[in-house]
Scaffold this motif. Structure first.
Motif, PDB file in Angstrom:
ATOM      1  N   GLU A   1      28.908  24.022  45.641  1.00 27.96           N
ATOM      2  CA  GLU A   1      29.980  24.647  44.920  1.00 27.96           C
ATOM      3  C   GLU A   1      29.518  24.767  43.403  1.00 27.96           C
ATOM      4  OE1 GLU A   1      33.956  22.928  45.262  1.00 27.96           O
ATOM      5  OE2 GLU A   1      34.608  24.246  43.797  1.00 27.96           O
ATOM      6  N   GLY A   2      29.871  25.968  42.937  1.00 28.91           N
ATOM      7  CA  GLY A   2      29.273  25.968  41.474  1.00 28.91           C
ATOM      8  C   GLY A   2      28.073  26.984  41.198  1.00 28.91           C
ATOM      9  N   ASP A   3      27.340  27.023  42.229  1.00 34.67           N
ATOM     10  CA  ASP A   3      25.843  27.505  42.136  1.00 34.67           C
ATOM     11  C   ASP A   3      26.248  28.873  41.847  1.00 34.67           C
ATOM     12  OD1 ASP A   3      24.486  25.254  43.080  1.00 34.67           O
ATOM     13  OD2 ASP A   3      24.031  25.757  45.011  1.00 34.67           O
ATOM     14  N   ASP A   4      25.055  29.542  41.225  1.00 36.62           N
ATOM     15  CA  ASP A   4      25.380  30.816  40.826  1.00 36.62           C
ATOM     16  C   ASP A   4      24.150  31.605  41.816  1.00 36.62           C
ATOM     17  OD1 ASP A   4      24.762  33.717  39.717  1.00 36.62           O
ATOM     18  OD2 ASP A   4      25.135  32.809  37.747  1.00 36.62           O
ATOM     19  N   LEU A   5      24.887  32.427  42.715  1.00 37.56           N
ATOM     20  CA  LEU A   5      24.205  33.180  43.766  1.00 37.56           C
ATOM     21  C   LEU A   5      23.177  34.037  43.164  1.00 37.56           C
ATOM     22  CD1 LEU A   5      26.546  33.063  46.804  1.00 37.56           C
ATOM     23  CD2 LEU A   5      24.645  31.580  46.210  1.00 37.56           C
ATOM     24  N   GLY A   6      23.467  34.992  42.064  1.00 36.48           N
ATOM     25  CA  GLY A   6      22.869  35.950  41.780  1.00 36.48           C
ATOM     26  C   GLY A   6      21.538  35.374  41.127  1.00 36.48           C
ATOM     27  N   VAL A   7      21.487  34.213  40.224  1.00 41.02           N
ATOM     28  CA  VAL A   7      20.518  33.577  39.822  1.00 41.02           C
ATOM     29  C   VAL A   7      19.489  32.971  40.977  1.00 41.02           C
ATOM     30  CG1 VAL A   7      19.795  31.814  38.389  1.00 41.02           C
ATOM     31  CG2 VAL A   7      21.742  33.115  37.490  1.00 41.02           C
ATOM     32  N   ILE A   8      19.992  32.585  41.989  1.00 38.38           N
ATOM     33  CA  ILE A   8      19.483  31.749  42.993  1.00 38.38           C
ATOM     34  C   ILE A   8      18.529  32.940  43.744  1.00 38.38           C
ATOM     35  CG2 ILE A   8      19.762  30.658  45.390  1.00 38.38           C
ATOM     36  CD1 ILE A   8      21.985  28.813  43.569  1.00 38.38           C
ATOM     37  N   ILE A   9      19.255  34.086  44.119  1.00 39.19           N
ATOM     38  CA  ILE A   9      18.435  35.094  45.267  1.00 39.19           C
ATOM     39  C   ILE A   9      17.600  35.667  44.246  1.00 39.19           C
ATOM     40  CG2 ILE A   9      18.919  37.346  46.028  1.00 39.19           C
ATOM     41  CD1 ILE A   9      21.837  36.270  46.798  1.00 39.19           C
ATOM     42  N   ALA A  10      17.906  36.049  42.917  1.00 37.84           N
ATOM     43  CA  ALA A  10      16.760  36.494  42.179  1.00 37.84           C
ATOM     44  C   ALA A  10      15.435  35.704  42.140  1.00 37.84           C
ATOM     45  CB  ALA A  10      17.225  36.669  40.542  1.00 37.84           C
ATOM     46  N   LYS A  11      15.832  34.345  42.020  1.00 39.15           N
ATOM     47  CA  LYS A  11      14.712  33.517  41.663  1.00 39.15           C
ATOM     48  C   LYS A  11      13.864  33.457  43.212  1.00 39.15           C
ATOM     49  CE  LYS A  11      13.997  28.779  40.493  1.00 39.15           C
ATOM     50  NZ  LYS A  11      13.068  28.677  39.253  1.00 39.15           N
ATOM     51  N   CYS A  12      14.550  33.332  44.492  1.00 38.45           N
ATOM     52  CA  CYS A  12      13.971  33.391  45.621  1.00 38.45           C
ATOM     53  C   CYS A  12      13.266  34.557  45.831  1.00 38.45           C
ATOM     54  CB  CYS A  12      14.910  33.126  46.714  1.00 38.45           C
ATOM     55  SG  CYS A  12      15.852  31.481  46.746  1.00 38.45           S
ATOM     56  N   LEU A  13      13.652  35.977  45.327  1.00 40.19           N
ATOM     57  CA  LEU A  13      12.925  36.994  45.566  1.00 40.19           C
ATOM     58  C   LEU A  13      11.637  36.900  44.668  1.00 40.19           C
ATOM     59  CD1 LEU A  13      15.884  39.666  45.288  1.00 40.19           C
ATOM     60  CD2 LEU A  13      14.258  39.586  46.950  1.00 40.19           C
ATOM     61  N   GLU A  14      11.758  36.415  43.588  1.00 35.40           N
ATOM     62  CA  GLU A  14      10.564  36.402  42.617  1.00 35.40           C
ATOM     63  C   GLU A  14       9.401  35.528  42.937  1.00 35.40           C
ATOM     64  OE1 GLU A  14      12.898  37.947  38.676  1.00 35.40           O
ATOM     65  OE2 GLU A  14      12.715  36.024  39.115  1.00 35.40           O
ATOM     66  N   ASN A  15      10.172  34.124  43.562  1.00 31.63           N
ATOM     67  CA  ASN A  15       9.112  33.357  44.311  1.00 31.63           C
ATOM     68  C   ASN A  15       8.410  33.813  45.334  1.00 31.63           C
ATOM     69  OD1 ASN A  15       9.787  31.407  42.392  1.00 31.63           O
ATOM     70  ND2 ASN A  15      11.399  30.256  43.901  1.00 31.63           N
ATOM     71  N   ALA A  16       8.974  34.810  45.950  1.00 33.25           N
ATOM     72  CA  ALA A  16       8.287  35.461  47.159  1.00 33.25           C
ATOM     73  C   ALA A  16       7.460  36.784  46.631  1.00 33.25           C
ATOM     74  CB  ALA A  16       9.162  36.013  48.373  1.00 33.25           C
ATOM     75  N   GLN A  17       7.414  36.886  45.409  1.00 34.08           N
ATOM     76  CA  GLN A  17       6.580  37.923  44.598  1.00 34.08           C
ATOM     77  C   GLN A  17       7.427  39.197  45.318  1.00 34.08           C
ATOM     78  OE1 GLN A  17       2.356  36.647  45.543  1.00 34.08           O
ATOM     79  NE2 GLN A  17       2.412  36.606  43.103  1.00 34.08           N
ATOM     80  N   LEU A  18       8.540  39.332  45.308  1.00 29.33           N
ATOM     81  CA  LEU A  18       9.202  40.390  45.631  1.00 29.33           C
ATOM     82  C   LEU A  18      10.367  40.692  44.513  1.00 29.33           C
ATOM     83  CD1 LEU A  18      10.698  39.446  49.258  1.00 29.33           C
ATOM     84  CD2 LEU A  18       9.158  41.422  48.848  1.00 29.33           C
ATOM     85  N   SER A  19      10.339  42.073  44.073  1.00 29.99           N
ATOM     86  CA  SER A  19      11.468  42.557  43.322  1.00 29.99           C
ATOM     87  C   SER A  19      12.383  43.609  44.104  1.00 29.99           C
ATOM     88  CB  SER A  19      10.933  43.269  41.964  1.00 29.99           C
ATOM     89  OG  SER A  19      10.044  44.248  42.229  1.00 29.99           O
ATOM     90  N   LEU A  20      13.338  44.127  43.489  1.00 30.73           N
ATOM     91  CA  LEU A  20      14.216  45.189  44.206  1.00 30.73           C
ATOM     92  C   LEU A  20      13.924  46.177  43.475  1.00 30.73           C
ATOM     93  CD1 LEU A  20      17.689  42.916  44.434  1.00 30.73           C
ATOM     94  CD2 LEU A  20      15.656  43.243  46.136  1.00 30.73           C
ATOM     95  N   THR A  21      14.069  47.246  44.326  1.00 32.32           N
ATOM     96  CA  THR A  21      13.727  48.562  43.761  1.00 32.32           C
ATOM     97  C   THR A  21      14.887  49.817  44.163  1.00 32.32           C
ATOM     98  OG1 THR A  21      12.359  50.687  44.345  1.00 32.32           O
ATOM     99  CG2 THR A  21      12.146  48.776  45.729  1.00 32.32           C
ATOM    100  N   ASP A  22      15.080  50.889  43.520  1.00 33.77           N
ATOM    101  CA  ASP A  22      16.192  51.679  43.689  1.00 33.77           C
ATOM    102  C   ASP A  22      16.395  51.771  45.303  1.00 33.77           C
ATOM    103  OD1 ASP A  22      16.843  52.044  41.189  1.00 33.77           O
ATOM    104  OD2 ASP A  22      16.043  53.839  41.005  1.00 33.77           O
ATOM    105  N   GLY A  23      17.515  51.806  45.783  1.00 31.89           N
ATOM    106  CA  GLY A  23      17.659  52.003  47.315  1.00 31.89           C
ATOM    107  C   GLY A  23      17.741  50.694  48.245  1.00 31.89           C
ATOM    108  N   ASP A  24      17.175  49.744  47.390  1.00 32.79           N
ATOM    109  CA  ASP A  24      17.198  48.540  48.418  1.00 32.79           C
ATOM    110  C   ASP A  24      18.701  47.927  48.789  1.00 32.79           C
ATOM    111  OD1 ASP A  24      14.612  48.269  48.245  1.00 32.79           O
ATOM    112  OD2 ASP A  24      14.361  46.359  47.046  1.00 32.79           O
TER     113      ASP A  24
END
Lengths: 274, 274
Positions: free
Chosen positions: B35-58
């Motif tokens: 409870e209280g976790d910021d999912l946007g921040v967490i998902i962004a971090k997990c993407l970056e840790n996997a060397q992924l970024s989001l691109t238009d249309g994802d």
């Protein structure tokens, strides 16, 4: 109007290197299919023309219509003489009695029929002779290739899927699975999704009973409908106007399974929602 | 037992170069959510840790549970006092009355309740306060992270999806869509599929009305349930025991759309199958 269809890919490098990536691609340039065509040969040729081969674990899905056409499961409306029951429904539903005659010929029973004020032509919810419950016993008018004809489900979709699956497995020397799909409405949700109506070598569902969740607790009731997940996913890359009925899935891990589309049908006594 | 899950890819060269290929990959290493976790921040971090970024249309989909946990939509059974109605159902269904009390608190109405002989614990088919019709008002016991607690749907899944969608769009400077999913049974078909219960910027359905089919005929009634196709497809790469609730779709072409998961709900008067 909003249109979503698959688009060219440019920067797949990162995702392709992901250890758990699934790819889904329609097979390009499937030709118009006529009665007597050999779909195994045609699909193999289209794959090779696209410089694709099949490899162990690949799964193909196909809209049922090309099977129906190849097998001659198409009725010319001019050849149909509606009976009394069809004439009665025709009046109630403002629907061509010949089409109703064909719907009845494909059905074990009519579950419900209705015509809402905003509908020009009513709907019959039927139990198809194969057990599927859907609108108009899966009898379809669109994309037939000529006016005034109706497309039925293939006579035995599991057998049709198995024949093409076996041909392609031998041709490419690969362990593959094959599902034939149709597009169904849902009782309480707007819009349609594809479901599996014929299966070859694929598990219908994945029984997670007995597995443990991430906290070591027994997962008791989870049984993902694997074949219907595949069917629904194929809809993301199929668009009716684009003639791409066959879709290739690469990157799933699954076990070869003796199965049939009937495995996806809930026995009437278990109908949770009636 | 048959297990299907996504597997490592090796030879994607041909498919990657297909002009219409869709890729679906779970985001690795999403941590246990509190409870209280910021999912946007967490998902962004997990993407970056996997060397992924989001691109238009994802497009991203997420199982609702991480949202429920982050928002505290979790009830400890020890805190629940069942009322008379819950006690009555408990006897009929051999079900914990506290769980029933929570199910009732989430429901507009109970459509049907039953306990089949082979069931240890019965099922309640409910209309959830948000309009979804499903088993047990989407109240779930598995994967809660502690014994004796129940996970509810997020309070407003569309708003939850929108907040994370907006955060990730800004963070990666990309036009993306986001869907929150739950796992539902189906009236006449065995097994479960994921459906969309919260939408941000994605079309709920694709209206093909007005389009022409490949033979130039007007397609009249086709309306693929795009958001539910995404949800069902996400099930192919999510396995409950593998903790990969968030899934990335790359390669779909779609238009940003103001929508809500309610757009997928058939008005009661249109219920075709009742």
């Amino acid at each position: 109007m909003t249109l979503a269809h698959s688009r060219p890919l440019d920067s797949l490098t990162n995702l392709s290197s992901s250890p758990f990536s699934l790819q889904i691609a329609p097979i390009p340039n499937i030709p118009e299919i006529s009665e007597g065509d050999d779909l195994g040969v045609i699909i193999a040729k289209c794959l090779e023309n696209a410089q694709l081969s099949l490899t162990d674990g690949d799964i193909l899905t196909s809209a049922h219509k090309i099977f129906s056409k190849a097998e001659g499961a198409v009725v010319n409306m001019a050849d149909v003489t509606p009976g009394q029951e069809a004439m009665r429904y025709a009046e109630e539903l403002n629907k061509d009695p010949r089409k109703i005659e064909v719907i009845l010929s494909q059905s074990k029973r009519v579950i419900r029929s209705f015509k809402r004020p905003e509908q020009n032509e009513g709907t019959m919810i039927c139990e198809h002779r194969l057990g599927f419950i859907s609108a108009n016993a899966a009898v379809d008018e669109s994309n037939t290739g000529e006016d005034g004809s109706l497309i039925l489900l293939p006579h035995n979709p599991d057998a049709s899927a198995k024949a093409v699956c076996d041909y392609l497995s031998r041709h490419f020397n690969a362990r593959i699975g094959f599902a034939i799909t149709d597009t169904f409405g849902r009782p309480w949700r707007i819009g349609q999704v594809n479901v599996a109506v014929g299966l070859a070598d694929l598990p219908a569902t994945i029984r997670e009973q007995g597995n443990l969740d991430a906290h070591g607790r027994l997962l008791s009731v989870t049984e993902p409908a694997f074949a219907d997940e595949l069917a629904a996913a194929s809809g993301l890359v199929i668009r009716k106007s684009a003639q791409t009925p066959v879709v290739l899935f690469r990157g799933l891990d699954w076990q070869k399974t003796e199965s049939a589309a009937q495995d996806l049908l809930r026995p009437n006594k278990e109908n949770m929602f009636k």
